[in-house]
Motif scaffolding. Structure first.
Motif, PDB file in Angstrom:
ATOM      1  N   ILE A 119       0.854  -1.084   0.005  1.00 59.97           N
ATOM      2  CA  ILE A 119      -0.040   0.020   0.140  1.00 59.97           C
ATOM      3  C   ILE A 119       0.941   1.198  -0.115  1.00 59.97           C
ATOM      4  O   ILE A 119       1.525   1.642   1.096  1.00 59.97           O
ATOM      5  N   ILE A 120       0.776   2.157  -1.064  1.00 56.36           N
ATOM      6  CA  ILE A 120       1.588   3.116  -1.278  1.00 56.36           C
ATOM      7  C   ILE A 120       0.617   4.370  -1.412  1.00 56.36           C
ATOM      8  O   ILE A 120      -0.315   4.260  -2.269  1.00 56.36           O
ATOM      9  N   SER A 121       1.001   5.421  -0.808  1.00 53.33           N
ATOM     10  CA  SER A 121       0.319   6.636  -0.791  1.00 53.33           C
ATOM     11  C   SER A 121       1.156   7.799  -0.427  1.00 53.33           C
ATOM     12  O   SER A 121       2.156   7.685   0.265  1.00 53.33           O
ATOM     13  N   GLY A 122       0.855   8.988  -1.115  1.00 52.11           N
ATOM     14  CA  GLY A 122       1.675  10.281  -1.065  1.00 52.11           C
ATOM     15  C   GLY A 122       1.061  11.058   0.085  1.00 52.11           C
ATOM     16  O   GLY A 122       1.492  12.254   0.480  1.00 52.11           O
ATOM     17  N   ILE A 123      -0.042  10.799   0.596  1.00 55.12           N
ATOM     18  CA  ILE A 123      -0.757  11.435   1.653  1.00 55.12           C
ATOM     19  C   ILE A 123      -0.069  11.226   3.303  1.00 55.12           C
ATOM     20  O   ILE A 123       0.512   9.919   3.340  1.00 55.12           O
ATOM     21  N   SER A 124      -0.284  11.836   4.048  1.00 51.29           N
ATOM     22  CA  SER A 124       0.192  11.657   5.354  1.00 51.29           C
ATOM     23  C   SER A 124      -0.509  10.766   6.133  1.00 51.29           C
ATOM     24  O   SER A 124      -1.808  10.576   5.689  1.00 51.29           O
ATOM     25  N   GLU A 125      -0.086  10.222   7.042  1.00 49.54           N
ATOM     26  CA  GLU A 125      -0.588   8.915   7.620  1.00 49.54           C
ATOM     27  C   GLU A 125      -1.804   9.425   8.562  1.00 49.54           C
ATOM     28  O   GLU A 125      -2.776   8.962   8.340  1.00 49.54           O
ATOM     29  N   ARG A 144      -0.646   5.376  -5.558  1.00 50.75           N
ATOM     30  CA  ARG A 144      -1.836   5.756  -4.671  1.00 50.75           C
ATOM     31  C   ARG A 144      -2.509   4.659  -4.264  1.00 50.75           C
ATOM     32  O   ARG A 144      -2.772   3.702  -4.687  1.00 50.75           O
ATOM     33  N   LEU A 145      -3.167   5.245  -3.154  1.00 49.16           N
ATOM     34  CA  LEU A 145      -4.112   3.924  -2.231  1.00 49.16           C
ATOM     35  C   LEU A 145      -5.210   4.360  -2.894  1.00 49.16           C
ATOM     36  O   LEU A 145      -6.123   5.089  -3.347  1.00 49.16           O
ATOM     37  N   VAL A 146      -5.831   2.885  -3.134  1.00 43.11           N
ATOM     38  CA  VAL A 146      -7.160   2.876  -3.799  1.00 43.11           C
ATOM     39  C   VAL A 146      -8.056   2.226  -2.611  1.00 43.11           C
ATOM     40  O   VAL A 146      -7.908   1.012  -2.211  1.00 43.11           O
ATOM     41  N   TYR A 150      -4.695  16.791  -1.845  1.00 43.00           N
ATOM     42  CA  TYR A 150      -3.597  16.017  -2.116  1.00 43.00           C
ATOM     43  C   TYR A 150      -3.886  15.561  -3.626  1.00 43.00           C
ATOM     44  O   TYR A 150      -3.470  14.628  -4.159  1.00 43.00           O
ATOM     45  N   ARG A 151      -4.727  16.266  -4.299  1.00 42.19           N
ATOM     46  CA  ARG A 151      -5.295  16.008  -5.621  1.00 42.19           C
ATOM     47  C   ARG A 151      -5.642  14.566  -5.831  1.00 42.19           C
ATOM     48  O   ARG A 151      -5.103  14.033  -6.883  1.00 42.19           O
ATOM     49  N   GLY A 152      -6.350  14.041  -4.955  1.00 44.83           N
ATOM     50  CA  GLY A 152      -6.982  12.800  -5.116  1.00 44.83           C
ATOM     51  C   GLY A 152      -8.365  12.759  -5.682  1.00 44.83           C
ATOM     52  O   GLY A 152      -8.758  13.832  -6.147  1.00 44.83           O
ATOM     53  N   GLU A 153      -8.987  11.820  -5.542  1.00 45.19           N
ATOM     54  CA  GLU A 153     -10.384  11.487  -5.832  1.00 45.19           C
ATOM     55  C   GLU A 153     -11.197  10.940  -4.931  1.00 45.19           C
ATOM     56  O   GLU A 153     -10.830   9.858  -4.076  1.00 45.19           O
ATOM     57  N   LEU A 154     -12.565  11.592  -4.558  1.00 42.52           N
ATOM     58  CA  LEU A 154     -13.404  10.898  -3.785  1.00 42.52           C
ATOM     59  C   LEU A 154     -14.891  10.968  -4.407  1.00 42.52           C
ATOM     60  O   LEU A 154     -15.424  11.575  -4.765  1.00 42.52           O
ATOM     61  N   ILE A 203     -24.384   1.770  -1.269  1.00 41.79           N
ATOM     62  CA  ILE A 203     -23.930   2.970  -1.415  1.00 41.79           C
ATOM     63  C   ILE A 203     -22.189   2.661  -1.559  1.00 41.79           C
ATOM     64  O   ILE A 203     -21.589   2.227  -0.579  1.00 41.79           O
ATOM     65  N   CYS A 204     -21.661   3.054  -2.411  1.00 42.61           N
ATOM     66  CA  CYS A 204     -20.016   2.659  -2.771  1.00 42.61           C
ATOM     67  C   CYS A 204     -19.419   4.161  -2.528  1.00 42.61           C
ATOM     68  O   CYS A 204     -19.551   5.050  -3.571  1.00 42.61           O
ATOM     69  N   MET A 205     -18.318   3.997  -1.963  1.00 45.09           N
ATOM     70  CA  MET A 205     -17.547   5.367  -1.588  1.00 45.09           C
ATOM     71  C   MET A 205     -16.024   4.773  -2.181  1.00 45.09           C
ATOM     72  O   MET A 205     -15.611   3.691  -1.454  1.00 45.09           O
ATOM     73  N   LYS A 206     -15.376   5.505  -3.219  1.00 44.81           N
ATOM     74  CA  LYS A 206     -14.093   5.169  -3.526  1.00 44.81           C
ATOM     75  C   LYS A 206     -13.235   6.189  -3.333  1.00 44.81           C
ATOM     76  O   LYS A 206     -13.364   7.608  -3.871  1.00 44.81           O
TER      77      LYS A 206
END
Length: 283
Positions: free
Chosen positions: A171-177, A212-214, A260-264, A277-280
């Motif tokens: 699991i790799i992500s650029g966001i702080s923990e 990026r984490l999904v 963090y320029r991600g997607e929700l 309901i699906c949250m991604k």
């Protein structure tokens, strides 16, 4: 010279620069004369001081982030350690089960009866040991996230059924923990709070794409209108009843993801005549 020594000397220099600046200001007030050379020196010293303040602030924020991440690690690594201890404690039980299965042939009269009894015995063991389906969380690289999710799962209401699918162990992500935990925690809390005894299924999925984490979470719901779905991330909007601040969790999570320029993404999925309901989130 080591890094800490350079920083220490630099901070001493900044303090001296501040003292000299104060002296120049006082001297100008007393003498009332203007000297462009002294004024130039004053400006240079002020630049050094401002740069020192910015550097100190940056280091302070970094230290705070590291401290928060250490606290998260210490807090959420404990549930994983408890799970590991539970696995080790069950090793003795596992050995007993194996011996029972191996010796069943001594108490049955036919091959068909042996197969039937062994199958029934193993099925019963699997049904009783419900925690084994969460074992993949032990293997993912982000131990803080693993401990956090496991702690949420075991503290969920008793009527909720949770399934976890780990697609990638790295699991790799650029966001702080701590921001990652804040985002994922909001999605998990919303899913569990929306569950009822009738709509009680939650599915989680962990993956990693392009560093990026999904994270995907789906919870079973009744009928949901599209107008309501579109308002989920509005500030102050909530479908929950009760007092206190409501409708800020998903709004804040969306802001963090955007930072963090991600997607929700939120959507409605239908599976076997059931609505989910699906949250991604991708960060």
């Amino acid at each position: 010279m080591v890094s800490w020594a350079r920083k220490f000397l630099y901070r001493i220099f900044c303090v001296i620069a501040m003292l000299v600046s104060v002296y120049l200001i006082v001297d100008f007030q007393i003498s009332g004369t203007f000297d462009y050379r002294i004024f130039t020196m004053f400006l240079l010293l002020m630049v050094v001081e401002i740069w020192g303040i910015i550097d100190w602030r940056k280091n302070y924020i970094l230290m705070q982030q590291k401290e928060n991440e250490l606290k998260l690690y210490q807090h959420y690594i404990q549930p994983l350690e408890e799970l590991v201890k539970d696995i080790r404690a069950r090793q003795h039980e596992f050995d007993n089960h194996i011996n029972a299965i191996l010796n069943m042939h001594l108490t049955v009269g036919s091959y068909e009866e042996l197969v039937m009894q062994q199958s029934a015995y193993i099925t019963g063991i699997v049904k009783e040991d419900d925690s084994r389906k969460y074992f993949p969380l032990l293997r993912i690289s982000d131990k803080v996230l693993a401990g956090f999710l496991y702690s949420k799962i075991v503290r969920a209401p008793a009527y909720v059924t949770t399934e976890v699918n780990v697609k990638s162990l790295e699991i790799i992500s650029g966001i702080s923990e701590h921001h990652l935990i804040e985002i994922v925690g909001t999605l998990v809390d919303n899913a569990y709070e929306a569950c009822t005894e009738e709509n009680n299924q939650v599915f989680m999925e962990l993956d990693s794409e392009d560093d990026r984490l999904v994270f995907i979470i789906r919870n079973q719901v009744g009928a949901v209108r599209m107008e309501e779905l579109a308002r989920f991330f509005e500030k102050g909007y909530s479908t929950k009843k009760g007092e206190g601040r409501r409708g800020f969790g998903l709004y804040n999570a969306k802001l963090l993801v955007s930072r963090y320029r991600g997607e929700l993404i939120v959507s409605i999925e239908k599976e076997e005549e059931q609505n989910y309901i699906c949250m991604k989130v991708i960060v």
